[in-house]
Motif scaffolding. Sequence first.
Motif, PDB file in Angstrom:
ATOM      1  N   SER A  59     -10.933  16.229  29.498  1.00  0.00           N
ATOM      2  CA  SER A  59     -10.996  14.775  29.360  1.00  0.00           C
ATOM      3  C   SER A  59     -12.042  14.313  28.356  1.00  0.00           C
ATOM      4  CB  SER A  59     -11.270  14.132  30.727  1.00  0.00           C
ATOM      5  OG  SER A  59     -12.537  14.534  31.233  1.00  0.00           O
ATOM      6  N   ALA A  60     -12.883  15.231  27.884  1.00  0.00           N
ATOM      7  CA  ALA A  60     -13.933  14.873  26.931  1.00  0.00           C
ATOM      8  C   ALA A  60     -13.529  15.106  25.484  1.00  0.00           C
ATOM      9  CB  ALA A  60     -15.217  15.649  27.238  1.00  0.00           C
ATOM     10  N   ARG A  61     -12.767  16.182  25.217  1.00  0.00           N
ATOM     11  CA  ARG A  61     -12.502  16.520  23.827  1.00  0.00           C
ATOM     12  C   ARG A  61     -11.332  17.494  23.739  1.00  0.00           C
ATOM     13  NH1 ARG A  61     -16.577  19.265  25.921  1.00  0.00           N
ATOM     14  NH2 ARG A  61     -16.635  21.542  25.684  1.00  0.00           N
ATOM     15  N   VAL A  62     -10.833  17.647  22.519  1.00  0.00           N
ATOM     16  CA  VAL A  62      -9.851  18.677  22.188  1.00  0.00           C
ATOM     17  C   VAL A  62     -10.572  19.751  21.403  1.00  0.00           C
ATOM     18  CG1 VAL A  62      -7.707  19.209  20.975  1.00  0.00           C
ATOM     19  CG2 VAL A  62      -7.970  16.999  22.125  1.00  0.00           C
ATOM     20  N   ASP A  63     -10.574  20.970  21.924  1.00  0.00           N
ATOM     21  CA  ASP A  63     -11.290  22.067  21.284  1.00  0.00           C
ATOM     22  C   ASP A  63     -10.448  22.803  20.254  1.00  0.00           C
ATOM     23  OD1 ASP A  63     -13.750  21.730  22.387  1.00  0.00           O
ATOM     24  OD2 ASP A  63     -13.614  23.402  23.810  1.00  0.00           O
ATOM     25  N   ASP A  64      -9.136  22.865  20.488  1.00  0.00           N
ATOM     26  CA  ASP A  64      -8.297  23.650  19.579  1.00  0.00           C
ATOM     27  C   ASP A  64      -6.869  23.137  19.620  1.00  0.00           C
ATOM     28  OD1 ASP A  64      -7.667  25.554  17.711  1.00  0.00           O
ATOM     29  OD2 ASP A  64      -7.679  27.246  19.103  1.00  0.00           O
ATOM     30  N   VAL A  65      -6.157  23.382  18.526  1.00  0.00           N
ATOM     31  CA  VAL A  65      -4.755  22.995  18.392  1.00  0.00           C
ATOM     32  C   VAL A  65      -3.978  24.213  17.915  1.00  0.00           C
ATOM     33  CG1 VAL A  65      -3.100  21.461  17.268  1.00  0.00           C
ATOM     34  CG2 VAL A  65      -5.412  20.641  17.770  1.00  0.00           C
ATOM     35  N   GLN A  66      -2.963  24.607  18.668  1.00  0.00           N
ATOM     36  CA  GLN A  66      -2.125  25.740  18.295  1.00  0.00           C
ATOM     37  C   GLN A  66      -0.745  25.218  17.911  1.00  0.00           C
ATOM     38  OE1 GLN A  66      -3.163  28.931  18.053  1.00  0.00           O
ATOM     39  NE2 GLN A  66      -5.213  28.246  18.637  1.00  0.00           N
ATOM     40  N   PRO A  67      -0.421  25.172  16.608  1.00  0.00           N
ATOM     41  CA  PRO A  67       0.864  24.610  16.173  1.00  0.00           C
ATOM     42  C   PRO A  67       2.059  25.408  16.683  1.00  0.00           C
ATOM     43  CG  PRO A  67      -0.675  24.813  14.328  1.00  0.00           C
ATOM     44  CD  PRO A  67      -1.260  25.594  15.475  1.00  0.00           C
ATOM     45  N   THR A  68       3.133  24.695  16.926  1.00  0.00           N
ATOM     46  CA  THR A  68       4.412  25.326  17.234  1.00  0.00           C
ATOM     47  C   THR A  68       5.115  25.662  15.923  1.00  0.00           C
ATOM     48  OG1 THR A  68       4.598  23.960  19.219  1.00  0.00           O
ATOM     49  CG2 THR A  68       6.609  25.024  18.436  1.00  0.00           C
ATOM     50  N   ASP A  69       5.749  26.811  15.857  1.00  0.00           N
ATOM     51  CA  ASP A  69       6.478  27.178  14.648  1.00  0.00           C
ATOM     52  C   ASP A  69       7.537  26.123  14.335  1.00  0.00           C
ATOM     53  OD1 ASP A  69       9.002  28.746  13.387  1.00  0.00           O
ATOM     54  OD2 ASP A  69       7.124  29.673  12.756  1.00  0.00           O
ATOM     55  N   HIS A  70       7.614  25.712  13.074  1.00  0.00           N
ATOM     56  CA  HIS A  70       8.513  24.609  12.721  1.00  0.00           C
ATOM     57  C   HIS A  70       9.983  24.969  12.976  1.00  0.00           C
ATOM     58  CE1 HIS A  70       8.962  26.968   9.003  1.00  0.00           C
ATOM     59  NE2 HIS A  70      10.050  26.254   8.765  1.00  0.00           N
ATOM     60  N   ALA A  71      10.323  26.263  12.882  1.00  0.00           N
ATOM     61  CA  ALA A  71      11.705  26.661  13.158  1.00  0.00           C
ATOM     62  C   ALA A  71      12.064  26.413  14.621  1.00  0.00           C
ATOM     63  CB  ALA A  71      11.895  28.136  12.806  1.00  0.00           C
ATOM     64  N   PHE A  72      11.108  26.614  15.509  1.00  0.00           N
ATOM     65  CA  PHE A  72      11.341  26.335  16.930  1.00  0.00           C
ATOM     66  C   PHE A  72      11.499  24.838  17.156  1.00  0.00           C
ATOM     67  CE2 PHE A  72       9.867  25.345  21.208  1.00  0.00           C
ATOM     68  CZ  PHE A  72      10.621  26.220  21.981  1.00  0.00           C
ATOM     69  N   VAL A  73      10.703  24.032  16.462  1.00  0.00           N
ATOM     70  CA  VAL A  73      10.820  22.576  16.559  1.00  0.00           C
ATOM     71  C   VAL A  73      12.225  22.134  16.160  1.00  0.00           C
ATOM     72  CG1 VAL A  73      10.027  20.384  15.569  1.00  0.00           C
ATOM     73  CG2 VAL A  73       8.359  22.133  16.233  1.00  0.00           C
ATOM     74  N   VAL A  74      12.710  22.659  15.049  1.00  0.00           N
ATOM     75  CA  VAL A  74      14.050  22.305  14.568  1.00  0.00           C
ATOM     76  C   VAL A  74      15.112  22.736  15.566  1.00  0.00           C
ATOM     77  CG1 VAL A  74      15.782  22.760  12.785  1.00  0.00           C
ATOM     78  CG2 VAL A  74      13.389  22.383  12.143  1.00  0.00           C
ATOM     79  N   GLU A  75      15.022  23.966  16.045  1.00  0.00           N
ATOM     80  CA  GLU A  75      16.033  24.492  16.967  1.00  0.00           C
ATOM     81  C   GLU A  75      16.103  23.664  18.246  1.00  0.00           C
ATOM     82  OE1 GLU A  75      17.216  28.716  19.193  1.00  0.00           O
ATOM     83  OE2 GLU A  75      15.399  28.572  17.965  1.00  0.00           O
ATOM     84  N   GLN A  76      14.937  23.312  18.807  1.00  0.00           N
ATOM     85  CA  GLN A  76      14.942  22.552  20.049  1.00  0.00           C
ATOM     86  C   GLN A  76      15.477  21.140  19.841  1.00  0.00           C
ATOM     87  OE1 GLN A  76      13.969  23.507  23.588  1.00  0.00           O
ATOM     88  NE2 GLN A  76      15.503  21.918  23.324  1.00  0.00           N
ATOM     89  N   ALA A  77      15.034  20.489  18.763  1.00  0.00           N
ATOM     90  CA  ALA A  77      15.488  19.122  18.506  1.00  0.00           C
ATOM     91  C   ALA A  77      16.986  19.068  18.259  1.00  0.00           C
ATOM     92  CB  ALA A  77      14.721  18.541  17.323  1.00  0.00           C
ATOM     93  N   ARG A  78      17.482  19.954  17.433  1.00  0.00           N
ATOM     94  CA  ARG A  78      18.919  19.956  17.123  1.00  0.00           C
ATOM     95  C   ARG A  78      19.747  20.228  18.374  1.00  0.00           C
ATOM     96  NH1 ARG A  78      19.898  17.274  12.459  1.00  0.00           N
ATOM     97  NH2 ARG A  78      18.849  18.213  10.667  1.00  0.00           N
TER      98      ARG A  78
END
Length: 283
Positions: A59-78
């Motif tokens: 609740s205080a901060r975001v320490d790290d961000v782990q991106p999702t592979d863009h191909a997975f983003v496309v596959e799920q959205a489509r």
Amino acid sequence: MGGSYLILPAVQNQPSPLILTFGPADPVGAMGIQSDVTVFAMHGCHALSVVTALLVADSARVDDVQPTDHAFVVEQARMLLEDMPVAAIKVGTMASLEQIAAIAEIVSDYADVPLVLDPFTSSLPDCGTRDDDMMTLIHQLLVPQASLFMLSQPELARFADCWRDPASSATVAEDAADLTGIGCGHVLVTGIGGGDGTRCNELYDGDGLATALPWSQHLPGPFVGAGNTLSAALAARMAHGAAAGDALPGAQEYVTGALAHACRFGMGRLIPNKIFRAPGAAT
């Protein structure tokens, strides 16, 4: 079974509007996908979600961000879009240039669906110079497709460096006009300060300032997820068929209530209480 029958309720086909939302998975639920799911539900909508990143946060901060592979983003959205009709699309924080380009291509195939764009989150760690490239790509590919583009006044000032000399200056209205001039339907600039110490949210369209709504100065804080709550409420109201100008007053009133009933989950910032209107919710 001796002649007994199992009585099932009647099946309903799509009883509430479906909204496809792109954003990070926040373990606190203050922003990103988890926040959108709750806000949509409180407005009678159902969320379809595509995760752009995994956050390491409290609740205080975001320490790290782990991106999702863009191909997975496309596959799920489509996969979702080919199966179900959506009433609105919300694009939140994206984590890579490849994601921005991929999402822009996806939403271009659904030009008739309202698109709410809220890509900037001050709570996330700064991406450094790569951030400038991401802003430029958002400006080029996503802003022209947005029905409503939401950002704070400081975010707008930085974002404007994408298209004008950083040494030059312009008013909020002039920067908003540049964005509507490239195809953006509406630009909502939040937290604009007035000379008397008040703040308001200003909505611009192709004709200039359409609506200016004052923002309460008497709320506790600091908060995390207030902006995310507002853009999700706007997307939900637009999914029900409201135009951006008609959606804003009710969405802002909802967010004001969520902030007034905010909760302190841990030792950090206050979390908007998105279910404050739900039966039996703590007040």
